[in-house]
Design a protein around this motif. Sequence first.
Motif, PDB file in Angstrom:
ATOM      1  N   VAL A  36     -27.067 -52.057  44.562  1.00 59.12           N
ATOM      2  CA  VAL A  36     -26.810 -50.624  44.512  1.00 59.12           C
ATOM      3  C   VAL A  36     -26.527 -50.259  43.056  1.00 59.12           C
ATOM      4  O   VAL A  36     -25.551 -50.731  42.469  1.00 59.12           O
ATOM      5  N   ASN A  37     -27.410 -49.450  42.480  1.00 57.06           N
ATOM      6  CA  ASN A  37     -27.308 -49.075  41.069  1.00 57.06           C
ATOM      7  C   ASN A  37     -26.525 -47.776  40.914  1.00 57.06           C
ATOM      8  O   ASN A  37     -26.574 -46.907  41.782  1.00 57.06           O
ATOM      9  N   ARG A  38     -25.845 -47.665  39.792  1.00 58.39           N
ATOM     10  CA  ARG A  38     -25.231 -46.391  39.437  1.00 58.39           C
ATOM     11  C   ARG A  38     -25.334 -46.230  37.933  1.00 58.39           C
ATOM     12  O   ARG A  38     -25.385 -47.209  37.177  1.00 58.39           O
ATOM     13  N   SER A  39     -25.401 -44.989  37.495  1.00 60.16           N
ATOM     14  CA  SER A  39     -25.455 -44.719  36.059  1.00 60.16           C
ATOM     15  C   SER A  39     -24.542 -43.538  35.744  1.00 60.16           C
ATOM     16  O   SER A  39     -24.275 -42.698  36.599  1.00 60.16           O
ATOM     17  N   TRP A  40     -24.065 -43.516  34.523  1.00 65.28           N
ATOM     18  CA  TRP A  40     -23.171 -42.462  34.072  1.00 65.28           C
ATOM     19  C   TRP A  40     -23.282 -42.347  32.564  1.00 65.28           C
ATOM     20  O   TRP A  40     -23.819 -43.229  31.893  1.00 65.28           O
ATOM     21  N   LYS A  41     -22.786 -41.237  32.042  1.00 64.72           N
ATOM     22  CA  LYS A  41     -22.766 -41.026  30.596  1.00 64.72           C
ATOM     23  C   LYS A  41     -21.474 -41.592  30.030  1.00 64.72           C
ATOM     24  O   LYS A  41     -20.381 -41.277  30.507  1.00 64.72           O
ATOM     25  N   GLN A  43     -18.648 -42.272  26.830  1.00 62.80           N
ATOM     26  CA  GLN A  43     -17.953 -41.352  25.930  1.00 62.80           C
ATOM     27  C   GLN A  43     -18.802 -40.987  24.726  1.00 62.80           C
ATOM     28  O   GLN A  43     -18.678 -39.897  24.190  1.00 62.80           O
ATOM     29  N   ASP A  44     -19.672 -41.912  24.313  1.00 61.88           N
ATOM     30  CA  ASP A  44     -20.530 -41.643  23.167  1.00 61.88           C
ATOM     31  C   ASP A  44     -21.810 -40.908  23.559  1.00 61.88           C
ATOM     32  O   ASP A  44     -22.675 -40.667  22.723  1.00 61.88           O
ATOM     33  N   GLY A  45     -21.956 -40.565  24.852  1.00 69.15           N
ATOM     34  CA  GLY A  45     -23.131 -39.820  25.310  1.00 69.15           C
ATOM     35  C   GLY A  45     -24.279 -40.698  25.769  1.00 69.15           C
ATOM     36  O   GLY A  45     -25.269 -40.197  26.284  1.00 69.15           O
ATOM     37  N   SER A  46     -24.140 -42.002  25.582  1.00 68.90           N
ATOM     38  CA  SER A  46     -25.220 -42.891  25.999  1.00 68.90           C
ATOM     39  C   SER A  46     -25.135 -43.154  27.508  1.00 68.90           C
ATOM     40  O   SER A  46     -24.067 -43.095  28.106  1.00 68.90           O
ATOM     41  N   THR A  47     -26.272 -43.429  28.097  1.00 64.76           N
ATOM     42  CA  THR A  47     -26.323 -43.717  29.529  1.00 64.76           C
ATOM     43  C   THR A  47     -25.882 -45.151  29.779  1.00 64.76           C
ATOM     44  O   THR A  47     -26.388 -46.079  29.164  1.00 64.76           O
ATOM     45  N   GLN A  48     -24.922 -45.307  30.674  1.00 64.24           N
ATOM     46  CA  GLN A  48     -24.418 -46.613  31.070  1.00 64.24           C
ATOM     47  C   GLN A  48     -24.924 -46.912  32.475  1.00 64.24           C
ATOM     48  O   GLN A  48     -25.091 -45.995  33.276  1.00 64.24           O
ATOM     49  N   GLU A  49     -25.137 -48.180  32.771  1.00 63.14           N
ATOM     50  CA  GLU A  49     -25.589 -48.564  34.102  1.00 63.14           C
ATOM     51  C   GLU A  49     -24.814 -49.776  34.592  1.00 63.14           C
ATOM     52  O   GLU A  49     -24.400 -50.616  33.797  1.00 63.14           O
TER      53      GLU A  49
END
Length: 124
Positions: A36-41, A43-49
């Motif tokens: 189950v994948n999730r992604s978020w922005k 603090q530096d604006g980069s996409t994290q996964e």
Amino acid sequence: MAKGFNKVVLMGNLVRDPETRTTPNGQSVTNFSLAVNRSWKGQDGSTQEAVSYIDCVCWGRQGEVIAQYMQKGRPILVEGRLDQRSWEQDGNKRSKVEVNVENFNFVGGGDGAGGDGAAQVRQA
């Protein structure tokens, strides 16, 4: 004391092909794992996964259907409850939490994995 509520809904991809076995009393049980994948922005604006790997168990005809039509990499939506098992192995206490699947839906479609995505089997 308040009555508890234990319900989980997950959508992910199978990590490996489902494995079906038969218990000594003749009931079939199918085990599989979901990524189950999730992604978020960040603090530096980069996409994290991040990926969570969830073990699932499905009993009876429902598990047989999953084993028949699903394979590694295919998406599926499962609904069920969390169960915790514990056992002793080589003198060490072990435990794990897994999803006991009560309902499921194939998702995607056109490639034989789920047709129009509406295939569903409910336990009687």
